[in-house]
Design an enzyme around this catalytic site. Structure first.
Site, PDB file in Angstrom:
ATOM      1  N   HIS A   1      -8.409  -1.376   5.903  1.00  0.00           N
ATOM      2  CA  HIS A   1      -8.637  -2.717   6.459  1.00  0.00           C
ATOM      3  C   HIS A   1      -9.262  -3.604   5.380  1.00  0.00           C
ATOM      4  O   HIS A   1     -10.199  -3.178   4.693  1.00  0.00           O
ATOM      5  CB  HIS A   1      -9.551  -2.619   7.685  1.00  0.00           C
ATOM      6  CG  HIS A   1      -9.720  -3.941   8.369  1.00  0.00           C
ATOM      7  ND1 HIS A   1      -8.708  -4.526   9.101  1.00  0.00           N
ATOM      8  CD2 HIS A   1     -10.762  -4.801   8.395  1.00  0.00           C
ATOM      9  CE1 HIS A   1      -9.140  -5.698   9.558  1.00  0.00           C
ATOM     10  NE2 HIS A   1     -10.371  -5.892   9.146  1.00  0.00           N
TER      11      HIS A   1
ATOM     12  N   MET B   1       0.445  -2.797  12.428  1.00  0.00           N
ATOM     13  CA  MET B   1      -0.256  -3.791  13.246  1.00  0.00           C
ATOM     14  C   MET B   1      -0.249  -3.439  14.740  1.00  0.00           C
ATOM     15  O   MET B   1       0.054  -4.301  15.574  1.00  0.00           O
ATOM     16  CB  MET B   1       0.387  -5.172  13.047  1.00  0.00           C
ATOM     17  CG  MET B   1       0.435  -5.611  11.603  1.00  0.00           C
ATOM     18  SD  MET B   1      -1.201  -5.832  10.896  1.00  0.00           S
ATOM     19  CE  MET B   1      -1.623  -7.402  11.633  1.00  0.00           C
TER      20      MET B   1
ATOM     21  N   ASN C   1       0.838  -1.208   0.000  1.00  0.00           N
ATOM     22  CA  ASN C   1       0.000   0.000   0.000  1.00  0.00           C
ATOM     23  C   ASN C   1       0.867   1.250   0.000  1.00  0.00           C
ATOM     24  O   ASN C   1       0.546   2.227  -0.674  1.00  0.00           O
ATOM     25  CB  ASN C   1      -0.975  -0.005   1.178  1.00  0.00           C
ATOM     26  CG  ASN C   1      -2.175  -0.891   0.900  1.00  0.00           C
ATOM     27  OD1 ASN C   1      -3.063  -0.510   0.139  1.00  0.00           O
ATOM     28  ND2 ASN C   1      -2.178  -2.084   1.469  1.00  0.00           N
TER      29      ASN C   1
END
Ligand code: GRF
Length: 190
Positions: free
Chosen positions: A109, A90, A14
């Protein structure tokens, strides 16, 4: 132009997609810092290759979460960061970071929230046998995958899709949706 930090713990696809959107002039912004909580994360090399500073830390070497969040904030401020983009980071954020950047922190998400929060969301959804899956971008609060939803994109889970196909589809959606959503969001808050 938004000056922002990307927070990641792992692969960093990402991060790459967002960086690529900036390079292609599709997203007006600058990634000034990448914050990483895992010393071995592949995203570190990806950021350095692109000439971006990395703040990498080992949470265990700090006495508390507040202690390392204060260090992160210091580095963000030194880099002129005014927005935080979580992409596979995380770790829950706590008071220090949340109050340093109110309404200026977002996360991606790989599920249609509020379903399938937490780790391994794609496999949770596959095991459940859901027929529609997708991706969510949301504001970040102190709860896991908990803040207000900004954008979602879904697809039908047809019988011909293997778990690998599903995973590729999710990631392909993420890599489009994150830059697009950031662009819209930053135009709105400008
Ligand atoms: C993505 O699936 C994202 O939705 C989730 O963690 C994964 C990060 O992947 N929060 P990458 O490190 O960007 O490749």
């Amino acid at each position: 132009m938004m000056n922002f930090a990307v927070f990641a713990s792992g692969t960093g696809t990402n991060f790459e997609a967002i960086h690529e959107a900036i390079e292609q002039k599709e997203l007006p912004g600058k990634i000034s810092l990448v914050v990483v909580d895992k010393l071995q994360a592949p995203v570190i090399a990806k950021a350095k290759q692109r000439g971006i500073d990395v703040f990498c830390f080992d949470p265990k070497s700090y006495p508390s979460k507040s202690a390392y969040e204060k260090e992160i904030i210091k580095s963000c401020k030194e880099h002129g960061v005014s927005f935080l983009v979580l992409a596979g980071y995380m770790r829950l954020l706590a008071d220090d970071l949340l109050s340093a950047y109110p309404n200026k922190i977002v996360n991606i998400h790989p599920s249609l929230l509020p379903a399938f929060k937490g780790k391994d969301a794609i496999n949770q959804a596959i095991s459940y046998g859901v027929k529609v899956m997708g991706v969510t971008i949301h504001y970040v609060n102190a709860e896991m995958d908990g803040g207000k939803i900004i954008a979602q994109r879904s697809f039908d889970v047809t019988d011909d899709l293997s778990p690998e196909d599903i995973e590729s589809k999710i990631h392909a959606i993420e890599h489009e949706l994150y830059p697009e959503t950031l662009k819209k969001l930053w135009e709105e808050i400008r």
